[in-house]
Write a protein that holds these residues in place. Structure first.
Motif, short mmCIF file in Angstrom:
data_model
loop_
_atom_site.label_atom_id
_atom_site.label_comp_id
_atom_site.label_asym_id
_atom_site.label_seq_id
_atom_site.Cartn_x
_atom_site.Cartn_y
_atom_site.Cartn_z
N LEU A 36 0.83 -1.20 0.00
CA LEU A 36 0.00 0.00 0.00
C LEU A 36 0.87 1.26 0.00
O LEU A 36 0.64 2.18 -0.77
CB LEU A 36 -0.93 0.00 1.21
CG LEU A 36 -1.74 1.27 1.45
CD1 LEU A 36 -2.69 1.53 0.29
CD2 LEU A 36 -2.50 1.17 2.77
N SER A 37 1.90 1.29 0.84
CA SER A 37 2.76 2.47 0.90
C SER A 37 3.45 2.73 -0.43
O SER A 37 3.61 3.87 -0.84
CB SER A 37 3.78 2.35 2.04
OG SER A 37 4.84 1.50 1.71
N ILE A 38 3.84 1.67 -1.11
CA ILE A 38 4.48 1.83 -2.42
C ILE A 38 3.49 2.42 -3.42
O ILE A 38 3.81 3.33 -4.17
CB ILE A 38 5.08 0.51 -2.91
CG1 ILE A 38 6.32 0.18 -2.07
CG2 ILE A 38 5.42 0.57 -4.40
CD1 ILE A 38 6.92 -1.20 -2.34
N ARG A 39 2.26 1.90 -3.44
CA ARG A 39 1.25 2.43 -4.36
C ARG A 39 0.95 3.90 -4.08
O ARG A 39 0.74 4.69 -4.99
CB ARG A 39 -0.04 1.61 -4.29
CG ARG A 39 0.09 0.23 -4.92
CD ARG A 39 -1.25 -0.44 -5.17
NE ARG A 39 -2.17 -0.44 -4.05
CZ ARG A 39 -2.14 -1.29 -3.03
NH1 ARG A 39 -1.19 -2.22 -2.98
NH2 ARG A 39 -3.04 -1.22 -2.06
N ARG A 73 -2.82 1.43 13.07
CA ARG A 73 -4.23 1.04 13.00
C ARG A 73 -4.61 0.84 11.54
O ARG A 73 -4.23 1.64 10.68
CB ARG A 73 -5.11 2.14 13.56
CG ARG A 73 -4.86 2.42 15.00
CD ARG A 73 -5.81 3.48 15.46
NE ARG A 73 -5.43 3.95 16.77
CZ ARG A 73 -6.21 4.70 17.50
NH1 ARG A 73 -7.38 5.08 17.05
NH2 ARG A 73 -5.81 5.10 18.68
N ALA A 74 -5.35 -0.19 11.30
CA ALA A 74 -5.85 -0.45 9.95
C ALA A 74 -7.08 0.40 9.71
O ALA A 74 -7.87 0.66 10.62
CB ALA A 74 -6.20 -1.93 9.80
N ILE A 75 -7.25 0.83 8.48
CA ILE A 75 -8.45 1.51 8.03
C ILE A 75 -9.11 0.55 7.07
O ILE A 75 -8.56 0.24 6.02
CB ILE A 75 -8.11 2.84 7.34
CG1 ILE A 75 -7.33 3.75 8.29
CG2 ILE A 75 -9.39 3.52 6.82
CD1 ILE A 75 -6.67 4.93 7.61
N GLY A 92 -6.39 1.41 4.19
CA GLY A 92 -5.31 2.28 4.61
C GLY A 92 -4.81 1.93 5.99
O GLY A 92 -5.21 0.93 6.58
N CYS A 93 -3.94 2.81 6.49
CA CYS A 93 -3.41 2.65 7.83
C CYS A 93 -2.95 4.01 8.34
O CYS A 93 -2.78 4.96 7.56
CB CYS A 93 -2.26 1.65 7.87
SG CYS A 93 -0.82 2.15 6.93
N ILE A 94 -2.77 4.08 9.64
CA ILE A 94 -2.29 5.31 10.27
C ILE A 94 -1.57 4.92 11.56
O ILE A 94 -1.94 3.94 12.21
CB ILE A 94 -3.45 6.28 10.55
CG1 ILE A 94 -2.94 7.64 11.01
CG2 ILE A 94 -4.45 5.68 11.53
CD1 ILE A 94 -4.00 8.72 11.02
N ALA A 95 -0.55 5.68 11.91
CA ALA A 95 0.19 5.43 13.15
C ALA A 95 0.54 6.75 13.81
O ALA A 95 0.71 7.77 13.12
CB ALA A 95 1.46 4.64 12.86
#
Length: 153
Positions: free
Chosen positions: A12-15, A46-48, A56-59
């Motif tokens: 995901l981060s790469i995309r 945390r997963a979204i 997505g995700c967030i930290a």
């Protein structure tokens, strides 16, 4: 989140970051893997999720004088629909009343998103803009007063 989530989040981060990293001449899948691994803490992330699965995700990481926001990635097909703003608004209610800091790749359209969320430019590094949102004043609610009264009983 768990360690098994690393690979899907790396993908995901790469995309999300690839176009900006390529524009800066910094796209290197192995470097992205190392950087993601260095900052990957399943307890802080945390997963979204949505109907389609992982969106997505967030930290966050708390320091004495601020909160660092990092690892905030939204699936490209889900961007521009208010999801990021909704996630950030919900997260803000849980954070301590401290300034929030984030690094944004130079030239990224994400900077405009963060400006709409109340962040301002405070400095730069070689490839990142440093942005900060001032601490919010918290208004005590009747529930806060009730909790304080019970704690003092």
């Amino acid at each position: 989140m768990a360690d098994a989530d690393f690979e899907p989040l790396l993908d995901l981060s790469i995309r999300v970051l690839r176009a900006d990293l390529e524009r800066l001449g910094r796209f290197d899948p192995e470097r992205r893997r190392r950087r993601m691994r260095e900052g990957f803490d399943p307890l802080m992330m945390r997963a979204i999720e949505g109907e389609g699965g992982l969106l997505g995700c967030i930290a966050t990481a708390e320091a004495a004088d601020h909160v660092e926001l990092y690892g905030f990635y939204i699936e490209p097909s889900a961007q521009g629909q208010g999801l990021g703003a909704a996630v950030f608004a919900a997260l803000r209610t849980e954070l301590p009343a401290l300034p929030i800091r984030i690094e944004v790749l130079k030239g990224s359209r994400a900077r405009r998103f963060w400006e709409r969320q109340g962040f301002r430019f405070v400095g730069s590094q070689d490839f990142d803009n440093l942005m900060e949102r001032s601490a919010e004043k918290r208004i005590a609610t009747s529930a806060d007063h009730l909790g304080a009264a019970k704690a003092g009983d």
